[in-house]
Enzyme design. Sequence first.
Site, mmCIF file in Angstrom:
data_model
loop_
_atom_site.group_PDB
_atom_site.id
_atom_site.type_symbol
_atom_site.label_atom_id
_atom_site.label_comp_id
_atom_site.label_asym_id
_atom_site.label_seq_id
_atom_site.Cartn_x
_atom_site.Cartn_y
_atom_site.Cartn_z
ATOM 1 N N ASN A 128 -10.386 0.948 8.842
ATOM 2 C CA ASN A 128 -9.579 0.755 10.044
ATOM 3 C C ASN A 128 -10.260 1.386 11.255
ATOM 4 O OD1 ASN A 128 -6.096 1.417 11.004
ATOM 5 N ND2 ASN A 128 -7.688 0.289 12.026
ATOM 6 N N GLY B 116 -9.066 8.828 9.263
ATOM 7 C CA GLY B 116 -9.523 8.846 10.645
ATOM 8 C C GLY B 116 -10.592 9.868 10.966
ATOM 9 N N LYS C 65 0.858 -1.173 0.000
ATOM 10 C CA LYS C 65 0.000 0.000 0.000
ATOM 11 C C LYS C 65 0.899 1.228 0.000
ATOM 12 C CE LYS C 65 -3.454 2.697 2.426
ATOM 13 N NZ LYS C 65 -4.102 2.994 3.720
#
Length: 262
Positions: free
Chosen positions: A209, A161, A100
């Site tokens: 995530n 996030g 990645k």
Amino acid sequence: MSTDEIHFGKLAFRSRLILGTGKFSSTDVMLNAIKASGTELVTVALKRFNRNRATDDLYAPLAELAGLTIMPNTSGARDATEAVRAAHLGRELSGSPIVKLEIHPNPHHLMPDPIETLEAARQLAADGFIVMPYMPADPVLAKRLEDVGCASLMPLGSAIGSGGGIATRDMLRLILRESHLPVIVDAGLRAPSEAGAAMEMGCAAVLVNSAIATAGDPVGMATAFADVVAAGCRARAAGLMTSGESAVPTSPLTSFLSSGAP
């Protein structure tokens, strides 16, 4: 979109849900969430490959999970040179050909650098990597990354996030329309419904995530994401109805309701 296997280079996967491995409260919670999600591909930052310190090593426990492919990422790299170096170290440590590619030089917003990403992708593809680039939702850059040999495109839904969802929806549609590579929404997804929406748009997969790792019940959230991603994939393959601005009756008038009917 087929509900069968998805291919990245020579690697094939059935699950359309890719997991990140940061932010979990413990290694056991992470492993249980991975198992519940059914994922076959997880991404791990190079700094978590510390085999000399068990408390800071994710590679060893992840390597023990059957059927799981580890995708090292270059998170923390500020330019192409650092990213290429990190990718080579990750491949040497893990034996995995997939990477990645992640380059974000500004720690305040963590936006991917398009210029450095393209240059690193060019070098890594030439070096035999299966390159999965994290990128802005830019359809021009998407074609350039395709041209240099990337195996997929990973445009952000919103900032890493942030839980901002799919804020780049219009640009994602352009990328999906023009790309010949699997498109994976990476970053910003907060809820399973957003992952399902990405799949219904035509994305090949999603990477999640924080939404799972920071949930009150990470295992339950991983299961929810897995269910909705699979449903979204099936819905896209089945063919979504067209949308319009006016109402259309679901039960049109027929002769037995017309005047004069016996």
